[in-house]
Design an enzyme around this catalytic site. Structure first.
Site, PDB file in Angstrom:
ATOM      1  N   TYR A   1      11.064   8.746   1.177  1.00  0.00           N
ATOM      2  CA  TYR A   1      11.016   7.656   0.203  1.00  0.00           C
ATOM      3  C   TYR A   1      11.690   7.971  -1.134  1.00  0.00           C
ATOM      4  CZ  TYR A   1       7.731   5.800   3.609  1.00  0.00           C
ATOM      5  OH  TYR A   1       7.163   5.333   4.775  1.00  0.00           O
TER       6      TYR A   1
ATOM      7  N   GLU B   1      12.527  -9.389   2.479  1.00  0.00           N
ATOM      8  CA  GLU B   1      11.744  -8.196   2.838  1.00  0.00           C
ATOM      9  C   GLU B   1      12.591  -6.961   2.537  1.00  0.00           C
ATOM     10  OE1 GLU B   1      10.434  -8.258   6.907  1.00  0.00           O
ATOM     11  OE2 GLU B   1      10.263  -6.075   6.996  1.00  0.00           O
TER      12      GLU B   1
ATOM     13  N   ALA C   1       2.898  -0.597   4.983  1.00  0.00           N
ATOM     14  CA  ALA C   1       2.390  -0.629   6.360  1.00  0.00           C
ATOM     15  C   ALA C   1       1.887  -2.013   6.773  1.00  0.00           C
ATOM     16  CB  ALA C   1       1.277   0.408   6.519  1.00  0.00           C
TER      17      ALA C   1
ATOM     18  N   PRO D   1       0.794  -1.222   0.000  1.00  0.00           N
ATOM     19  CA  PRO D   1       0.000   0.000   0.000  1.00  0.00           C
ATOM     20  C   PRO D   1       0.830   1.277   0.000  1.00  0.00           C
ATOM     21  CG  PRO D   1      -0.097  -1.081   2.141  1.00  0.00           C
ATOM     22  CD  PRO D   1       0.554  -2.054   1.187  1.00  0.00           C
ATOM     23  N   ASN D   2       0.353   2.199  -0.806  1.00  0.00           N
ATOM     24  CA  ASN D   2       0.896   3.558  -0.930  1.00  0.00           C
ATOM     25  C   ASN D   2       2.212   3.626  -1.701  1.00  0.00           C
ATOM     26  OD1 ASN D   2      -1.222   4.900   0.552  1.00  0.00           O
ATOM     27  ND2 ASN D   2      -0.427   3.830   2.341  1.00  0.00           N
TER      28      ASN D   2
ATOM     29  N   HIS E   1      12.664  -2.507   2.479  1.00  0.00           N
ATOM     30  CA  HIS E   1      12.080  -1.199   2.786  1.00  0.00           C
ATOM     31  C   HIS E   1      13.005  -0.122   2.255  1.00  0.00           C
ATOM     32  CE1 HIS E   1       9.093  -3.026   5.322  1.00  0.00           C
ATOM     33  NE2 HIS E   1      10.055  -3.787   5.804  1.00  0.00           N
ATOM     34  N   LEU E   2      12.395   0.913   1.744  1.00  0.00           N
ATOM     35  CA  LEU E   2      13.179   2.074   1.302  1.00  0.00           C
ATOM     36  C   LEU E   2      13.809   2.768   2.506  1.00  0.00           C
ATOM     37  CD1 LEU E   2      10.303   3.066  -1.024  1.00  0.00           C
ATOM     38  CD2 LEU E   2      12.621   2.801  -1.909  1.00  0.00           C
ATOM     39  N   SER E   3      13.014   2.939   3.541  1.00  0.00           N
ATOM     40  CA  SER E   3      13.487   3.651   4.732  1.00  0.00           C
ATOM     41  C   SER E   3      14.022   2.645   5.759  1.00  0.00           C
ATOM     42  CB  SER E   3      12.338   4.464   5.345  1.00  0.00           C
ATOM     43  OG  SER E   3      11.309   3.601   5.809  1.00  0.00           O
TER      44      SER E   3
ATOM     45  N   ASP F   1       1.414 -15.509   6.779  1.00  0.00           N
ATOM     46  CA  ASP F   1       0.941 -16.871   6.499  1.00  0.00           C
ATOM     47  C   ASP F   1       1.063 -17.208   5.015  1.00  0.00           C
ATOM     48  OD1 ASP F   1       0.381 -17.309   9.151  1.00  0.00           O
ATOM     49  OD2 ASP F   1      -1.794 -17.122   8.956  1.00  0.00           O
TER      50      ASP F   1
ATOM     51  N   ARG G   1       5.184  10.828  -2.730  1.00  0.00           N
ATOM     52  CA  ARG G   1       4.853  10.543  -1.335  1.00  0.00           C
ATOM     53  C   ARG G   1       6.069  10.801  -0.448  1.00  0.00           C
ATOM     54  NH1 ARG G   1       4.645   4.504   1.253  1.00  0.00           N
ATOM     55  NH2 ARG G   1       3.891   5.133   3.306  1.00  0.00           N
TER      56      ARG G   1
ATOM     57  N   HIS H   1       3.793  -4.303   9.248  1.00  0.00           N
ATOM     58  CA  HIS H   1       3.695  -4.167  10.702  1.00  0.00           C
ATOM     59  C   HIS H   1       2.389  -4.729  11.268  1.00  0.00           C
ATOM     60  CE1 HIS H   1       6.957  -1.545   9.597  1.00  0.00           C
ATOM     61  NE2 HIS H   1       6.143  -0.716   8.980  1.00  0.00           N
TER      62      HIS H   1
ATOM     63  N   ARG I   1      12.823   4.690  12.767  1.00  0.00           N
ATOM     64  CA  ARG I   1      11.602   5.509  12.697  1.00  0.00           C
ATOM     65  C   ARG I   1      10.710   5.223  13.911  1.00  0.00           C
ATOM     66  NH1 ARG I   1       9.056   5.073   6.920  1.00  0.00           N
ATOM     67  NH2 ARG I   1       7.964   6.915   7.725  1.00  0.00           N
TER      68      ARG I   1
ATOM     69  N   ARG J   1       6.866   0.944  13.676  1.00  0.00           N
ATOM     70  CA  ARG J   1       7.458   0.378  12.449  1.00  0.00           C
ATOM     71  C   ARG J   1       8.580  -0.607  12.751  1.00  0.00           C
ATOM     72  NH1 ARG J   1       5.287   3.755   8.355  1.00  0.00           N
ATOM     73  NH2 ARG J   1       4.915   5.847   9.184  1.00  0.00           N
TER      74      ARG J   1
ATOM     75  N   ASN K   1       8.028  -5.599  -0.455  1.00  0.00           N
ATOM     76  CA  ASN K   1       7.885  -4.413   0.389  1.00  0.00           C
ATOM     77  C   ASN K   1       6.395  -4.290   0.682  1.00  0.00           C
ATOM     78  OD1 ASN K   1       7.690  -1.998   1.689  1.00  0.00           O
ATOM     79  ND2 ASN K   1       8.944  -0.837   0.246  1.00  0.00           N
TER      80      ASN K   1
END
Ligand code: DQA
Length: 158
Positions: free
Chosen positions: A29, A104, A83, A16-17, A106-108, A93, A24, A86, A113, A117, A80
């Site tokens: 990001y 996995e 949200a 999402p997002n 993540h950009l950040s 599953d 954004r 988390h 943070r 997160r 990725n």
């Protein structure tokens, strides 16, 4: 140009997002759009002998569907989950259920943070996590996936 028919397929799945990348919170990001990132992932993958396909959804169930659908055709996942990282036991599953190697990304740096997160459900099913390097997190994850798959296949032949 490598013949993509002979390459190992990897799914890069964004949650999402991440469709808003480029506009954004660019201070967190970056300025690269999702389309640009997907193009980069294809090129990075090709150089590593990986045929990269990309998908993005804002919907948890669609992400589960994408993982399940890729089971028959792909050798691994770069995820990725945004949200949902988390919050989503359903994605945990799905990754466990499909049982393909998953990295996995993540950009950040999620650990630098907000507290909420810091916990990842996905990490419990991942072979590794790359976070904090912006779009390079995806390049590093693809490199790690290529190494993982080639050491897995040479162990299988041993
Ligand atoms: C993110 C980090 C998540 O905490 C956040 O919800 C995102 C993006 C990242 O790539 O840094 O949507 O996964």
């Amino acid at each position: 140009m490598v013949n993509s028919a002979s390459m190992t397929s990897i799914l890069v799945l964004n949650g999402p997002n991440l469709n808003l990348l480029g506009t954004r919170e660019p201070d967190i990001y970056g300025a690269t759009t999702l389309a640009e990132l997907e193009e980069l992932c294809s090129g990075w993958g090709e150089a590593l002998g990986l045929a990269v396909s990309c998908a993005q959804s804002n919907h948890e169930g669609e992400l589960v569907d994408a993982l399940q659908a890729a089971r028959a055709t792909h050798a691994g996942f770069i995820v990725n989950a945004g949200a949902f990282t988390h919050t989503s036991i359903a994605l945990l599953d799905a990754i466990r259920g499909v049982a393909l190697p998953t990295i996995e990304v993540h950009l950040s740096n999620i650990h630098g943070r907000e507290e909420f997160r810091h916990h990842s459900y996905i990490a419990q099913a991942a072979i590794g996590v790359v976070a904090g390097f912006g779009i390079d997190s995806y390049r590093l994850a693809l490199e790690a996936m290529a190494r993982h798959l080639s050491s897995a296949s040479s162990n299988a032949g041993a």
